[in-house]
Motif scaffolding. Sequence first.
Motif, mmCIF file in Angstrom:
data_model
loop_
_atom_site.group_PDB
_atom_site.id
_atom_site.type_symbol
_atom_site.label_atom_id
_atom_site.label_comp_id
_atom_site.label_asym_id
_atom_site.label_seq_id
_atom_site.Cartn_x
_atom_site.Cartn_y
_atom_site.Cartn_z
ATOM 1 N N ARG A 6 0.854 -1.197 0.000
ATOM 2 C CA ARG A 6 0.000 0.000 0.000
ATOM 3 C C ARG A 6 0.879 1.233 0.000
ATOM 4 N NH1 ARG A 6 -3.878 1.410 4.632
ATOM 5 N NH2 ARG A 6 -4.411 3.203 3.368
ATOM 6 N N SER A 7 0.642 2.129 -0.934
ATOM 7 C CA SER A 7 1.459 3.339 -0.987
ATOM 8 C C SER A 7 1.201 4.215 0.229
ATOM 9 C CB SER A 7 1.106 4.139 -2.234
ATOM 10 O OG SER A 7 1.885 3.722 -3.286
ATOM 11 N N LYS A 8 2.270 4.871 0.679
ATOM 12 C CA LYS A 8 2.162 5.743 1.858
ATOM 13 C C LYS A 8 2.515 7.155 1.437
ATOM 14 C CE LYS A 8 5.335 3.057 3.246
ATOM 15 N NZ LYS A 8 6.487 2.437 3.915
ATOM 16 N N GLN B 210 7.860 14.310 8.054
ATOM 17 C CA GLN B 210 7.027 14.446 9.255
ATOM 18 C C GLN B 210 6.236 13.172 9.570
ATOM 19 O OE1 GLN B 210 7.317 17.602 10.807
ATOM 20 N NE2 GLN B 210 8.917 17.557 9.257
ATOM 21 N N GLY B 211 6.427 12.122 8.759
ATOM 22 C CA GLY B 211 5.682 10.887 8.987
ATOM 23 C C GLY B 211 4.799 10.576 7.793
ATOM 24 N N TYR B 212 4.147 9.406 7.857
ATOM 25 C CA TYR B 212 3.265 8.986 6.765
ATOM 26 C C TYR B 212 1.850 9.478 7.032
ATOM 27 C CZ TYR B 212 7.105 5.954 5.364
ATOM 28 O OH TYR B 212 8.330 5.489 4.959
ATOM 29 N N TRP B 213 1.234 9.987 6.006
ATOM 30 C CA TRP B 213 -0.114 10.534 6.047
ATOM 31 C C TRP B 213 -1.099 9.513 6.612
ATOM 32 C CZ3 TRP B 213 -2.618 14.967 5.572
ATOM 33 C CH2 TRP B 213 -3.957 14.983 5.155
ATOM 34 N N GLU C 276 1.038 4.067 12.706
ATOM 35 C CA GLU C 276 1.776 2.822 13.035
ATOM 36 C C GLU C 276 2.942 2.636 12.086
ATOM 37 O OE1 GLU C 276 -1.165 2.057 10.925
ATOM 38 O OE2 GLU C 276 -2.081 3.388 12.391
ATOM 39 N N LYS C 277 2.710 2.910 10.795
ATOM 40 C CA LYS C 277 3.786 2.789 9.795
ATOM 41 C C LYS C 277 4.894 3.781 10.123
ATOM 42 C CE LYS C 277 3.289 -0.395 7.274
ATOM 43 N NZ LYS C 277 4.451 -1.270 7.276
ATOM 44 N N THR C 278 4.491 4.986 10.513
ATOM 45 C CA THR C 278 5.485 6.001 10.855
ATOM 46 C C THR C 278 6.334 5.497 12.024
ATOM 47 O OG1 THR C 278 3.945 7.716 10.159
ATOM 48 C CG2 THR C 278 5.793 8.423 11.521
ATOM 49 N N ALA C 279 5.666 4.934 13.026
ATOM 50 C CA ALA C 279 6.392 4.463 14.217
ATOM 51 C C ALA C 279 7.354 3.323 13.870
ATOM 52 C CB ALA C 279 5.400 4.015 15.282
ATOM 53 N N GLU C 280 7.013 2.527 12.848
ATOM 54 C CA GLU C 280 7.901 1.424 12.462
ATOM 55 C C GLU C 280 9.189 1.929 11.823
ATOM 56 O OE1 GLU C 280 5.904 -1.338 9.805
ATOM 57 O OE2 GLU C 280 4.287 -1.568 11.267
ATOM 58 N N GLU C 281 9.111 3.062 11.150
ATOM 59 C CA GLU C 281 10.279 3.501 10.372
ATOM 60 C C GLU C 281 10.980 4.737 10.917
ATOM 61 O OE1 GLU C 281 9.547 3.218 6.129
ATOM 62 O OE2 GLU C 281 8.126 1.595 6.513
ATOM 63 N N LEU C 282 10.297 5.460 11.791
ATOM 64 C CA LEU C 282 10.891 6.675 12.357
ATOM 65 C C LEU C 282 11.009 6.462 13.863
ATOM 66 C CD1 LEU C 282 11.733 9.557 11.432
ATOM 67 C CD2 LEU C 282 9.377 10.265 11.795
ATOM 68 N N ARG C 283 12.260 6.352 14.340
ATOM 69 C CA ARG C 283 12.448 6.079 15.764
ATOM 70 C C ARG C 283 12.075 7.303 16.606
ATOM 71 N NH1 ARG C 283 15.344 1.450 16.215
ATOM 72 N NH2 ARG C 283 16.829 0.925 14.569
ATOM 73 N N PRO C 284 11.726 7.073 17.875
ATOM 74 C CA PRO C 284 11.385 8.211 18.741
ATOM 75 C C PRO C 284 12.521 9.235 18.835
ATOM 76 C CG PRO C 284 10.816 6.131 19.798
ATOM 77 C CD PRO C 284 11.538 5.781 18.546
ATOM 78 N N ASN C 285 13.773 8.778 18.650
ATOM 79 C CA ASN C 285 14.899 9.730 18.722
ATOM 80 C C ASN C 285 15.118 10.474 17.401
ATOM 81 O OD1 ASN C 285 16.071 7.877 17.038
ATOM 82 N ND2 ASN C 285 17.668 7.225 18.458
ATOM 83 N N GLY C 286 14.206 10.283 16.437
ATOM 84 C CA GLY C 286 14.276 11.069 15.200
ATOM 85 C C GLY C 286 15.024 10.402 14.055
ATOM 86 N N PHE C 287 15.647 9.239 14.317
ATOM 87 C CA PHE C 287 16.344 8.557 13.215
ATOM 88 C C PHE C 287 15.347 7.777 12.355
ATOM 89 C CE2 PHE C 287 20.283 9.451 15.444
ATOM 90 C CZ PHE C 287 21.172 9.613 14.386
#
Length: 494
Positions: free
Chosen positions: A163-165, A353-356, A360-371
Amino acid sequence: MNALYDALFAPHTGGTSPFLETDEGAVMSYGAFVERAAQMAHVIAGAGLVPGDRLVVQAPKTADTIALYAGAVQAGAVYLPLNTAYTATEVDYFVGDAKPRLIVCDPKDKDRIAGESAAAVMTLGPGGSLSSEADDKPKTFETVKRVPEDLAALLYTSGTTGRSKGAMMSHGNLLSNARALQTLWQITADDRLIHALPIFHTHGLFVALNTSLLAGASVRLMAGFDLDRLLAELPHSTLLMGVPTFYTRLLADARFGRDLTQRMRLFISGSAPLLAETHTAFEEATGHRILERYGMTETNMITSNPYTGDRIAGTVGHALPGVEVKITNPETGTELPRGEIGMIEVRGANVFQGYWKMPEKTAEELRPNGFFLTGDLATMDTDGRVTIVGRAKDLIISGGFNIYPKEVEDVLNAQPGVLESAVFGVPHADFGEAVIAALVPEADTDIDIDQLRSSVEPMLARFKHPRYYKVLDALPRNTMGKVQKNVLRANHRS
Ligand code: MCA
Ligand code: AMP
């Protein structure tokens, strides 16, 4: 303030130097471009868009389409460009997900899109209405306020889930990257860029245009990649940004060589791996060392070979100023010692800024520390130079366009008679990689490949179509039951 508008467009108000030169020989000055952008902003605001509303654009590569991008920024809209190769099925998904207030499309698609969406629909391109509507608007527009954190663009990028993000890009993301690149690559108002890339992806839209706008460079806008035109423009230009296919095609042409590239200052490559042999052959043919850089839709550009200093074949250079890169163990996330292979992680003002609507997808790929986890595998040497060695993600890159196998497999698996499928890439001389599909039929069923092609092709953009189908009794699997695409690639390279 409007972060992006103030930096890229406002300084050119009244400017007389050339900005866009088209295939037809028309030249639009910077000042005229700013006025055209204002007219576009009026059209956008007139369609009811308020700051943050999405504007979907699937339109040909013209000066007006670029003015529409600038107008969207000025009006505070979120610009959402789509590949002109996308089919109705694909476009409907993006429209359904992004819920734009305005869609700008080709006249032939207007009725269908209007039937699918509550958005206003306007047309750009031959016979389109938007350009003539803009002609009647004032040439100045009161710029809508936008701070660096506000969204400027939504760029869809496919994913391993099929699914496109939508990658949410802020004004600050785009601006910080354009500034870093313009400075590093020393782009100035004396430059003339040959622009032969599409303007619906990061490379052609942001890397090429935003840096030119910052510098006040002139841009030779080619409606599409055309080798003859490219060869003709080289002696009058200083800069080329391309995917590796541009360079292999130039090298394969007998007319190409040193005499055409005397005035050229810089050749830049990205979006896909540039083979070291292409780098070497290019230097032999022209005396120029191609500058390879690396990036992603979600992060803009991450690393670049140096402008002054060694441009090393097969490497993508160092982290851009203001961008942090580390190589980590993909399982644990721990940073690895220099020289070891791991995942590229990146942090900086360039990172999205994350996936629209996909927390959950954003949390999988963007760590809380910003990496951000790129899914690319690489090593970093003691000087911080990065060499990409592979991908942890299942992705094919063909001519700089990304194809996520899962998306194609989902379409193939839904076809009658198909039990399962595996889509993978094999080396291709022109496009770098070509798409191949292995199919396993249901018991006692024969798959009619011609029929299958005609059912799946209308659903997928042409560049995603498998170039070759192979029917197998079973897919190779490891002991965990995972399909071994490396085995498929090795068995079907030819
Ligand atoms: C066209 N075709 C393709 C591709 N392009 N098939 C597979 N892969 C492709 N990339 C199809 C056409 O539909 C046509 O189909 C046939 O192949 C031959 O087309 P041709 O005329 O040779 O193609 P072209 O028009 O010359 O285009 C080739 C191209 C183009 C110039 C390499 O694909 C292109 O502009 N690529 C750049 C993509 C890009 O900008 N990527 C940046 C993504 P038929 O068989 O029907 O004739 S941004 C990104 O990746 C990140 C952020 C980054 O780091 O930059
Ligand atoms: P996209 O999703 O279209 O933004 O594509 C980003 C991906 O393109 C990256 O994650 C890399 O896998 C690949 N890529 C971009 N530039 C390079 C490069 N110079 N060398 C190798 N791969 C690259």
